[in-house]
Every structure is written in structure tokens, then in C-alpha cells.
Enzyme design. Structure first.
Site, PDB file in Angstrom:
ATOM      1  CB  SER A   1      -3.080 -22.491 -91.756  1.00 21.00           C
ATOM      2  OG  SER A   1      -3.880 -21.750 -90.860  1.00 21.00           O
TER       3      SER A   1
ATOM      4  CE  LYS B   1      -2.599 -18.303 -90.276  1.00 16.06           C
ATOM      5  NZ  LYS B   1      -3.360 -18.926 -89.185  1.00 16.06           N
TER       6      LYS B   1
ATOM      7  CB  SER C   1      -6.608 -20.223 -89.335  1.00 14.82           C
ATOM      8  OG  SER C   1      -5.433 -20.246 -88.543  1.00 14.82           O
TER       9      SER C   1
END
Length: 498
Positions: free
Chosen positions: A332, A145, A142
């Protein structure tokens, strides 16, 4: 290794104290972006970046944003301008590579880390200071991102909002048009939660009930009380499902949905069950709300394409892009990340699907001068194990977001979770972790997949200097142990007067 100046340590202690007071009082420090961050999560289920099948979701105190991670931690503070920004990137004595090497040497040898690649740089100058295999591509999870967020805010204004509209078709026909806002809600305002916490006026999502009311008002003004309803999802292209779709960590990716496609819109789980057809769910909910406003539907809502140049009857708009980015990073949120990536694709003139979004994001990063050697991005969320990003690229992204030349990127920093307090770091950097001294002075994006643990963010060192870091571990150790080992490295960087 230097011990740091008394003034530097005093500044850091004072800044940490300011953060503690702000959190305790429930106040928000002013952020240098156009939007304030969204409320942080408090409790819930599995972390949305970790598919249930990975095995990374097993209970444990270090789990990314699961109930075990936050057991005993009920902070619900808003991630705002904390000490990593208040310190100022150029304050304090510059860190040195040699000092950092000495400081972190014991921590990086922890066998729980498995294979570790990392990089540390000065936030004010972007100068690389120290690392190992910093140019080697690794699975970012993640932390992908960060790339999505930087690209979005570089290409689009932080104040941009995503509209959901209703347009007039043939006489007696309406079309609900999805604009790509997955946060659109069918819930009453007092029931809306983000990460388990209520929202303020600026972070509140657009309301489907408001859209129905405005539509009904326009119809009644024209003397219409019965309509046929269609819904348009033509904004996006390509497959609806992520290659690693599991029906929980991410919804089907469609430009029309309510409450991110949750089966239970009131669920506060991080990875709740999702409906198979989010667009159909949204259209049905809209139809019920129209009926409650006195508009009769002729038949069931059906897929349709809005006529070119159709008259707009009503619209609602999402929170600003800056707010959406902050919410996405703090919690997230995979579904929101894919939506933001598609906004990048649309702005860049690319097809609004997984491939077009990935091409648009990498293209915008290249335009910013971010090094892309070894980078492979296939989605906006980081769920894909095929993604590859070297640590040096992640620190460049963070240094660019902190740069005086790019104030438009500040929501990337203000959206990062605060160690020990908010978002996916709420249950990390605890008193017994060996990294507790860094709580409140680290802001970082987590990343977790099976066998992969990453952390990239900002930290204030003992001399008051802001550093950016990226740590990328691949290991067979259990997730909680590996994350604690990663956190201890960051704590050593924070303690360093280097």
C-alpha cells in the site's frame, strides 16, 4: 444455505495446504503475469495509507500494516499465485445470492461496522450475486489503488520500465533527468529492503550508483573529468504536495527522487519522515557518487531543463510495471501509487499531475467498461477523503482483472496481500479473530482512513468457486474492532457452500 460438496471442500483444503507449504518453504508459485511480485513487508511503523493525524494509527492488533498488526507474525513470503488463482474462477458450483445472504447475515449486523456498503460477485462471470447499497459511493481509501493499477496495466505493457537518465548539455554540463521512478535507490544492493525484506534480482530497484558509474565511464571516455550538474524535474506538472501531505505517509511527488524521499534511506518504517526536497536530495547523492568515481563537480547541483535532443550518456531502469504494481498493492505504497498514476497520465496524453492522473485513470476505466456512476477519483493513492467509489465498481475492477479477456491485468491479483501472511493483511485473519479459517484463501486490498475501513479482493468459497468482494465501512468504532468485523464477513463468504 448449502453445505458445499465434499469435492469442493477438498479442493479448497488442498489449495490452502499448497499455499502453506509454499510459504513455509519460501518458494514462489508461478504467476500468470510477466513479473513476479515483490517481497512482502515484515515489520515497520504506521501504514502509509493512514496519516498519523487520522487517529486510525492508534496501536492495536488490527491496525493496517503497523507494528501492532504484525506482532508475533514474521512471515516474509512473496505474494504469488495462491489458491485464489490456482482454483480457477469457474471451478466448483456457482454461488447464489440467497445462499450468500444467509451466510453473511449475522456478520453484517455487527454494530462495529457502522454504515456498511458491500458487493459480492462471481469472479469467472462478473455476475453480481449479493450486496447492500452496492451502488452507493463510499470513501475507498487505499482500495483506490485498484483503480490506479487496472488503468496502468490496461494502458501500458506490464513489462514497461521507468528510466532515469543522464544527458549531455553544453560542453562540461550534465543533466540528471527524472523519469518518475520513486524506487530508484542510493543504497548498496545488499542494503535494499522492500517491506523490511531483501529483494530478488527482478524486484531490485534501479541503482543511482550504477547510473553514476555509467556516467563517469562515458565522461572519461570523452576525456572529461570535471562537470557542472543540473537536474530536470519537468516531467510532472502541478503541485508537488498531495492535499493530505503529512511528510511521512507520502513524499513530495516529483519525477526525481531516491528511496522514496526518506530522510533515512535504510528506514523500514511504513511512514518514515520524508525530505522536503526529494529531487535536490537525489541530485546531491548523485553528485557524491560521481565524485567517488573520479568526476569533479563545479559548484552545487542546480535545477535545470535538459536541452531538446540532448545526447544520453547513461540510464538505469526500474523493475517492470507489473512488479511495481504488485509492490504498490502489497505494501500500500502511496508514493509509488502516485508515480504509477502519472505514468497513466503521460501515456494518455494528460498533464502529469494529480488532476491529469485522475482524469487519465477514470478515462481508461471507462474504456474498459467499468461502471463509473458515482465515482470521483482525485488521486492515485487513496489518501484523499474526497475520493468516492461504490462497492459495485470495485468488484467490477477485480472481476475485470480476473477475466480471461484481460490477462495483462493479472498483476492486480497477484499483488493483493494474502490474508494472514503478507503485506497489509499479515496481521489480520489470525487464529483469535473469528476469521482465521479464511487465512491463506483470501487476497485483498486494504483501505483505512479515520473512521473508514475498506477491503476488496478475492476469496475461494467452500465449493472452490472464486468470488470477488468489496466491503466499505464508515464507523466510530476503533479501527481494530471494525477491521475484525469486516474480516469475519469475508470468512463467512469463504465458508459458504452457497
Amino acid at each position: 444455505m448449502g453445505s458445499g460438496t465434499a469435492g469442493g471442500r477438498g479442493r479448497r483444503a488442498a489449495l490452502a495446504g499448497v499455499l502453506g507449504v509454499a510459504l513455509a518453504a519460501g518458494t514462489v508459485l508461478a504467476a500468470p503475469s510477466s513479473a513476479q511480485p515483490s517481497p512482502a513487508p515484515s515489520h515497520g511503523g504506521r501504514h502509509p495509507e493512514e496519516p498519523r493525524r487520522d487517529g486510525a494509527n492508534s496501536p492495536g492488533p488490527g491496525k493496517d500494516r503497523g507494528p501492532s498488526e504484525r506482532r508475533g507474525n514474521r512471515h516474509r513470503a512473496v505474494p504469488a499465485r495462491g489458491p485464489v488463482l490456482a482454483a480457477g474462477g469457474a471451478d466448483g458450483r456457482p454461488a447464489t445470492g440467497g445462499g450468500l445472504r444467509t451466510a453473511v447475515a449475522p456478520a453484517v449486523q455487527d454494530k462495529a461496522l457502522g454504515t456498511l456498503a458491500f458487493a459480492v460477485a462471481d469472479a469467472a462471470t462478473g455476475e453480481f450475486l449479493f450486496g447492500a447499497d452496492e451502488g452507493t459511493p463510499a470513501t475507498p481509501a487505499s482500495t483506490t489503488k485498484l483503480a490506479t493499477s487496472v488503468a496502468a496495466l490496461a494502458l501500458l505493457p506490464a513489462g514497461r520500465r521507468i528510466a532515469t537518465t543522464v544527458v549531455q548539455g553544453a560542453p562540461g554540463e550534465l543533466t540528471l533527468v527524472g523519469g518518475g521512478d520513486p524506487t530508484l535507490t542510493a543504497l548498496p544492493a545488499d542494503q535494499v529492503r522492500v517491506g523490511g525484506a531483501p529483494v530478488d534480482a527482478e524486484s531490485a530497484p534501479a541503482s543511482l550508483a550504477d547510473l553514476a558509474h555509467r556516467t563517469a565511464t562515458a565522461l572519461k571516455a570523452a576525456g572529461t573529468t570535471a562537470v557542472r550538474l543540473g537536474y530536470d524535474t519537468s516531467l510532472y506538472t502541478g503541485p508537488l504536495l498531495h492535499k493530505d501531505h503529512d511528510g511521512e505517509n507520502i513524499a513530495a511527488v516529483t519525477p526525481l527522487m531516491v528511496d522514496e524521499g526518506r530522510v533515512d534511506p535504510r528506514s523500514t518504517e511504513d511512514a518514515p519522515p520524508r525530505v522536503a526536497d526529494p529531487a535536490g536530495q537525489a541530485a546531491e547523492a548523485f553528485g557524491r557518487l560521481l565524485a567517488a568515481e573520479g568526476i569533479t563537480l563545479r559548484g552545487a547541483a542546480a535545477p535545470a531543463t535538459a536541452p531538446a535532443g540532448a545526447k544520453e550518456l547513461a540510464r538505469v531502469e526500474s523493475p517492470t510495471l507489473g512488479r511495481l504494481v504488485e509492490r504498490m498493492l502489497t505494501t500500500s505504497d502511496n508514493t509509488l501509487a502516485e508515480a504509477v498514476a502519472r505514468q497513466v497520465a503521460i501515456a494518455a496524453g494528460q498533464p502529469a499531475g494529480f488532476d491529469g492522473a485522475a482524469k487519465a485513470v477514470t478515462g481508461e476505466l471507462a474504456a474498459l467498461g467499468v461502471p463509473l456512476t458515482g465515482v470521483l477519483i482525485t488521486d492515485g493513492s487513496g489518501l484523499a477523503k474526497a475520493n468516492l467509489i461504490p462497492p459495485i465498481t470495485l468488484v467490477k475492477l477485480l472481476a475485470t482483472a480476473a477475466s480471461a479477456e484481460h490477462p495483462e491485468l493479472r498483476p492486480v491479483l497477484t499483488g493483493l496481500p494474502i490474508a494472514g501472511f503478507t503485506g497489509t493483511l499479515a496481521g489480520r485473519f489470525g487464529a483469535k479473530s473469528g476469521a482465521g479459517d479464511a487465512a491463506g484463501i483470501v487476497r485483498a486490498k486494504t483501505g483505512s482512513l479515520s473512521g473508514v475501513n475498506t477491503l476488496a479482493g478475492t476469496v475461494v468459497d467452500a465449493d472452490g468457486r472464486v468470488l470477488v468482494f468489496a466491503l466499505m465501512s464508515r464507523t466510530t468504532a476503533d479501527a481494530a474492532t471494525a477491521r475484525a468485523a469486516v474480516d469475519r464477513i469475508v470468512a463467512r463468504i469463504a465458508a459458504c457452500g452457497c
